[in-house]
Design an enzyme around this catalytic site. Structure first.
Site, short mmCIF file in Angstrom:
data_model
loop_
_atom_site.label_atom_id
_atom_site.label_comp_id
_atom_site.label_asym_id
_atom_site.label_seq_id
_atom_site.Cartn_x
_atom_site.Cartn_y
_atom_site.Cartn_z
N LYS A 1 0.84 -1.21 0.00
CA LYS A 1 0.00 0.00 0.00
C LYS A 1 0.87 1.25 0.00
CE LYS A 1 -3.79 -2.52 2.08
NZ LYS A 1 -4.55 -2.92 3.27
N GLN B 1 -4.61 -1.56 9.41
CA GLN B 1 -4.46 -2.87 8.78
C GLN B 1 -5.09 -3.95 9.69
OE1 GLN B 1 -3.19 -3.49 5.63
NE2 GLN B 1 -4.00 -5.54 6.00
N ASP C 1 -10.96 2.65 3.79
CA ASP C 1 -11.27 1.22 3.67
C ASP C 1 -12.78 1.00 3.59
OD1 ASP C 1 -9.32 -0.62 3.30
OD2 ASP C 1 -8.92 -1.01 5.43
#
Ligand code: NDP
Length: 295
Positions: free
Chosen positions: A53, A97, A120
């Site tokens: 990422k 994460q 997200d």
């Protein structure tokens, strides 16, 4: 008939190129898109995802900030960092994460992220906005699935989409996105009766199950578009390699069988997977534009 293979790498590269141009334009206007990534603990797979990422950001001209915490991090420390990033106007996206170590409850962590920085798309406000048809940040993998389906089929209006799996991360948002594209959507799950016959009705079949090669060739309508989200690690078919403990990644669809029936299909890997990071960058640029008030 052999299905057309949907190239996730190619679409992801195209999207990344477009995003780099948009990020450069925003930066020239005084707002460099910025993504903050929080990694807790030493899970090797999570570390690889975070590395990808951050590298993706760099290539697209998006600034990235990485905050690493040890496995035993105090929940208050992680929450305090999120609050700080929420308040920082130069940060446009916040990503924690997952999975978090067991002692850290994911729910309060996700819910503390400001919905407008929730790149997200996991915050309940973004899930609600998606259902209500309001501008939302939508989860990355489902958005990637939709982009692949549209790039392959064009207008999806009137198509019967069957989504197997109803998780908050994949199944539910995919179904909502397909509904918004005027598909007729059927959601299937582990309690669905006669799953093969439901799948056989699908013009678009999305498999987000987590069961290796579960969807068989004779579950697929001839000519259907198959989007395989599954990432499952299995031993090699070759007994010699399997005996050495070697593994490979397969999807939720029996790819060999499906190739003979489907009209188009995403491979695993190189199908849905590459889209996920590209959409994360897309969401970061989108969040930056909205926060900066750029149309
Ligand atoms: P979850 O485990 O959260 O959900 C799985 C869903 O599949 C559930 O709704 C479950 O039903 C359903 N299911 C399980 N077994 C069956 C069965 N035998 N028949 C019908 N339905 C079944 O998984 P996720 O949604 O998070 O992920 C799904 C897959 O996608 C995984 O392989 C994961 O690794 C992969 N993935 C890939 C990503 C990518 O970037 N390519 C990103 C995220 C996930 P029920 O609700 O009834 O239990």
């Amino acid at each position: 008939m052999t299905a057309r293979i949907i190239d996730g790498n190619a679409l992801s590269a195209k999207l990344r190129g477009e995003l780099a141009a948009k990020a450069a334009e925003l930066t020239a206007q005084g707002t460099q898109p910025c993504l903050a990534v929080i990694l807790v603990g030493g899970d090797p797979a999570s570390a690889v995802y975070v590395r990808n990422k951050v590298a993706g950001c760099e290539k697209a001209g998006i600034k990235s900030l990485k905050f690493e915490y040890p496995q035993e991090a105090a929940p208050a420390d992680v929450l305090a960092r999120i609050a700080e990033l929420n308040a920082d106007p130069s940060v446009h996206g916040i990503l924690v994460q997952l999975p978090l170590p067991k002692h850290l409850d994911e729910k309060p962590v996700i819910e503390l992220i400001g919905p407008d920085k929730d790149v997200d798309g996991l915050h309940v406000v973004n899930a609600g906005r998606l259902v209500a048809g309001l501008p939302a940040l939508v989860a990355c993998t489902p958005t990637g699935c939709l982009m692949l389906a549209k790039a392959t089929l064009g207008d999806l209006t009137g198509k019967h989409a069957v989504v197997v799996g109803r998780s908050l991360l994949v199944g539910k948002p995919v179904a909502q996105l397909l509904l918004a594209e005027n598909c007729t959507v059927t959601m299937a799950h582990s309690r669905t009766v006669d799953l093969p016959s439901i799948c056989r009705q699908a013009d678009i079949l999305v498999a987000a199950v987590g069961q290796p090669r579960m969807i068989r060739g004779d579950w697929i309508k001839p000519g259907a578009c198959v989007i395989d989200v599954g990432i499952n690690r299995v031993p090699f078919d070759d007994p010699e390699k399997a005996a050495q403990g070697k593994t490979k990644i397969v999807g939720d669809v029996n790819y060999k069988e499906a190739l003979q029936v489907a009209g188009s299909i995403t491979p695993v890997p190189k199908g849905v997977g590459p889209m996920t990071v590209a959409v994360l960058l897309h969401n970061t640029v989108l969040a930056a534009k909205r926060i900066a008030g750029v149309s």
